[in-house]
Enzyme design. Sequence first.
Site, PDB file in Angstrom:
ATOM      1  N   ALA A  85      85.936  50.256 -18.026  1.00 35.73           N
ATOM      2  CA  ALA A  85      86.380  49.346 -19.081  1.00 35.73           C
ATOM      3  C   ALA A  85      87.826  48.903 -18.855  1.00 35.73           C
ATOM      4  CB  ALA A  85      86.239  50.019 -20.441  1.00 35.73           C
ATOM      5  N   TYR A  86      88.667  49.834 -18.428  1.00 37.16           N
ATOM      6  CA  TYR A  86      90.066  49.510 -18.158  1.00 37.16           C
ATOM      7  C   TYR A  86      90.163  48.502 -17.018  1.00 37.16           C
ATOM      8  CZ  TYR A  86      94.963  50.277 -16.800  1.00 37.16           C
ATOM      9  OH  TYR A  86      96.280  50.115 -16.476  1.00 37.16           O
ATOM     10  N   VAL A  87      89.408  48.752 -15.942  1.00 35.91           N
ATOM     11  CA  VAL A  87      89.427  47.848 -14.800  1.00 35.91           C
ATOM     12  C   VAL A  87      88.899  46.465 -15.186  1.00 35.91           C
ATOM     13  CG1 VAL A  87      88.264  47.389 -12.605  1.00 35.91           C
ATOM     14  CG2 VAL A  87      89.401  49.570 -12.964  1.00 35.91           C
ATOM     15  N   SER A 116      89.274  44.991 -17.975  1.00 40.34           N
ATOM     16  CA  SER A 116      90.354  44.274 -18.661  1.00 40.34           C
ATOM     17  C   SER A 116      91.415  43.798 -17.676  1.00 40.34           C
ATOM     18  CB  SER A 116      90.978  45.158 -19.748  1.00 40.34           C
ATOM     19  OG  SER A 116      91.757  46.209 -19.210  1.00 40.34           O
TER      20      SER A 116
END
Length: 246
Positions: free
Chosen positions: A154-156, A158
């Site tokens: 999820a971080y990647v 974004s």
Amino acid sequence: MSTPESNRVALVTGGSGGIGRVVAERLARDGFAVAVQYAGNRAKAEETVAAINAAGGRALAVGGDVADEDAMGTAFDTVRSAFGGIDVVVNTAGIMILAPVETLDLADLDRMHRTNIRGTFVVNQQAARTVRPGGAVVNFSTSVVRTQLPTYGAYVASKAAVEAMTLVLARELRGRDITVNAVAPGPTATPLFLQGKDEGTVDKFAKATPLERLGRPEDIAETVAFLAGPARWINGQVLYANGGLA
């Protein structure tokens, strides 16, 4: 015509701690007047401002949620009123929540996307409207976009969006003499990175680079200072500041 170095102004989001604070202090040493943006920790932002002023620089703190267009509009206006304009915008503000795709709480996905995607978009929108010729916009991605580690999905996602909008904005500002780039740090010894990791995990990350150490906030700040200052022929790029991490 570019603004003389001694009269240049930088706005650093997320400037109250971690990489953001070191970036703010580094740009101040290059002669920039620096606005230190914070979301919730005014005391830490004021500490950064005090450190810059004590070293002979010029700084002020501005608050507001990066994803709130009204708050950011006010912040940019405050900086322009105080220092006469804005030449460099560095968007370090971001949050990281790690979990496998299968189990990630979607509320956490929304939180990250609000700050990391919408926040970057809002800050870039304001920058596109206000940065003076000869200026620069520097966004923040992550080397995990390339290394693709589990739990970072999820971080990647974004940060991949940050890279995409960076490359598009660079081309939208054709003819304005404004560069737009992103810095993608590797493992860097900040509270954001170290949180929740045991010594063995940190050691593993440190050994993964040919330089066999974690990055330091100062390493990333040097990259930003390069893009904010002399690197006028680097535009529409993502710079992987990660010590050679594959």
